[in-house]
Design a protein around this motif. Structure first.
Motif, PDB file in Angstrom:
ATOM      1  N   ASN A  28       0.720  -0.964  -0.169  1.00 24.13           N
ATOM      2  CA  ASN A  28      -0.164   0.390  -0.027  1.00 24.13           C
ATOM      3  C   ASN A  28       1.088   0.902  -0.079  1.00 24.13           C
ATOM      4  O   ASN A  28       1.698   1.343   0.984  1.00 24.13           O
ATOM      5  N   LEU A  29       0.559   2.338  -0.738  1.00 22.89           N
ATOM      6  CA  LEU A  29       1.355   3.077  -1.024  1.00 22.89           C
ATOM      7  C   LEU A  29       1.046   4.416  -1.034  1.00 22.89           C
ATOM      8  O   LEU A  29       1.133   6.061  -0.371  1.00 22.89           O
ATOM      9  N   LYS A  30      -0.312   3.704  -0.251  1.00 24.91           N
ATOM     10  CA  LYS A  30      -0.651   5.518  -0.039  1.00 24.91           C
ATOM     11  C   LYS A  30      -0.413   6.378   1.251  1.00 24.91           C
ATOM     12  O   LYS A  30      -0.098   5.673   2.331  1.00 24.91           O
ATOM     13  N   PRO A  31       0.063   7.525   1.096  1.00 20.25           N
ATOM     14  CA  PRO A  31       0.657   8.369   2.204  1.00 20.25           C
ATOM     15  C   PRO A  31      -0.172   8.428   3.484  1.00 20.25           C
ATOM     16  O   PRO A  31      -1.391   8.257   4.168  1.00 20.25           O
ATOM     17  N   LYS A  32       1.322   7.959   4.713  1.00 20.59           N
ATOM     18  CA  LYS A  32       0.129   7.700   6.230  1.00 20.59           C
ATOM     19  C   LYS A  32       0.025   6.296   6.738  1.00 20.59           C
ATOM     20  O   LYS A  32      -0.553   5.620   7.065  1.00 20.59           O
ATOM     21  N   TYR A  33      -0.588   5.580   5.289  1.00 24.86           N
ATOM     22  CA  TYR A  33      -1.084   4.106   5.217  1.00 24.86           C
ATOM     23  C   TYR A  33      -0.150   2.961   4.343  1.00 24.86           C
ATOM     24  O   TYR A  33      -0.484   2.266   4.034  1.00 24.86           O
ATOM     25  N   GLU A  34       1.376   3.584   4.303  1.00 25.14           N
ATOM     26  CA  GLU A  34       1.702   2.949   3.228  1.00 25.14           C
ATOM     27  C   GLU A  34       2.108   1.238   4.525  1.00 25.14           C
ATOM     28  O   GLU A  34       2.338   1.327   5.454  1.00 25.14           O
ATOM     29  N   TYR A  35       2.739   0.218   3.774  1.00 25.76           N
ATOM     30  CA  TYR A  35       2.305  -0.864   4.049  1.00 25.76           C
ATOM     31  C   TYR A  35       2.947  -2.053   3.264  1.00 25.76           C
ATOM     32  O   TYR A  35       2.987  -1.924   2.007  1.00 25.76           O
ATOM     33  N   ASN A  36       4.085  -3.154   3.909  1.00 26.61           N
ATOM     34  CA  ASN A  36       4.891  -3.540   3.649  1.00 26.61           C
ATOM     35  C   ASN A  36       5.518  -3.832   2.203  1.00 26.61           C
ATOM     36  O   ASN A  36       6.105  -4.377   1.476  1.00 26.61           O
ATOM     37  N   ILE A  37       6.155  -2.181   2.392  1.00 25.24           N
ATOM     38  CA  ILE A  37       7.245  -1.294   1.300  1.00 25.24           C
ATOM     39  C   ILE A  37       8.768  -2.352   1.378  1.00 25.24           C
ATOM     40  O   ILE A  37       9.573  -2.950  -0.086  1.00 25.24           O
TER      41      ILE A  37
END
Length: 319
Positions: free
Chosen positions: A257-266
């Protein structure tokens, strides 16, 4: 007539030392006597240049083969050490609005501003990145493609063969995958036609997983291997669909997930790259080796033509 012409061009390419004097002789017969010595020498040199240019255009016309040769006394030897010093090339490809630019930003912890290098195509934007485990990398951001427009079709076919790793960005909430299939088909076709090259590792980076049903639910982490709720199950199904459609192993499909403030699993992207690092470097090595041999071939042809020209001039002066 055409067969004889092709034979003459092939002879000039593979044995210019013996073929060029023969070709020049045909130009010179019946003309030398009509020129004074000074005018004859000028005409000879002009004819030599025009002849070489003529066959170069006929042989290589239409091919995008850049030839940049620096004047050195000795060509540098192509070694494993030389190859390893070259940066890895990573292509980020995907459909319009799939999240490619956001992925570039997410990888930008050590990303430098766009670098002024020679990109494989004017459509690509290269960035330089240094990673602790992977070393120096060039990240190429590409325009989004769709079913009608694809940057890799309008440019030289060498574009698709110029990378050591491909990241295909796929939006999980986008069901249409025809454009991605078209890209993967073109990529595989290029390497099918260049068997000396190794097909580079390809990872599918699956974005927008927060937009999967139930849309309002977002409570990571999610166990996609043994889904325990509807959201995890939706992510699993999206990965399986992309895996089967693009013919990419499921383990090489990474949900983020690349949504700002919700980044996930990068971080999972970097973990995957480190894990497949040997395959990346094998593809890199063969790419650089092939490019190096191509440069050496052109340098050798240039030297042969230079020697052939001097030989022809010396022989004519002696006669």
């Amino acid at each position: 007539e055409s067969g004889h012409f092709l034979f003459r061009m092939g002879s000039l390419l593979f044995s210019p030392v013996s073929s060029l004097p023969r070709e020049l002789k045909q130009f010179f017969i019946g003309k030398a006597a009509a020129y004074p010595i000074g005018s004859f020498e000028r005409w000879l040199l002009q004819t030599l240049v025009k002849t070489i240019a003529y066959y170069a255009i006929e042989l290589y016309g239409g091919q995008s083969v850049p030839l940049r040769i620096t004047e050195t006394k000795q060509e540098p030897e192509l070694t494993n050490s030389t190859l390893s010093k070259q940066p890895l090339r990573v292509l980020i490809a995907g459909q319009l609005k799939s999240g490619k630019s956001s992925l570039v930003n997410a990888l930008s912890a050590k990303l430098i501003a766009p670098v002024d290098v020679l990109p494989l195509t004017g459509a690509l934007t290269p960035y330089k990145l240094n990673h602790d485990h992977l070393g120096e990398m060039l990240i190429y951001d590409s325009p989004g493609y769709d079913n009608e427009n694809a940057w890799y079709e309008s440019e030289s076919d060498q574009n698709l063969g110029g990378f050591d790793l491909i990241l295909v960005v796929c939006a999980a909430n986008q069901a249409a995958r025809e454009a991605d299939v078209k890209f993967m088909t073109a990529l595989r076709a290029w390497f099918d036609q260049h068997l000396k090259r190794r097909f580079p590792p390809v990872l599918a980076v699956v974005t927008h997983i927060d937009q999967l049903r139930p849309i309002r639910e977002w409570d990571p982490p999610y166990d996609i291997h043994s889904p325990q709720n509807a959201k995890a199950q939706a992510i699993r199904e999206a990965l399986d669909y992309i895996s089967s459609t693009l013919d990419i192993p499921a383990n090489d499909c990474i949900p983020i997930n690349l949504k700002p403030k919700y980044e996930y699993n990068i971080d999972a992207i970097w973990s995957a790259l480190v894990e497949i690092q040997p395959a990346i470097h094998r593809a890199h090595h063969l790419r650089r080796l092939t490019e190096g041999k191509q440069r050496e071939k052109w340098a050798l042809i240039r030297k042969q033509l230079e020697h052939a020209g001097r030989f022809a001039v010396d022989q004519i002066k002696k006669s």
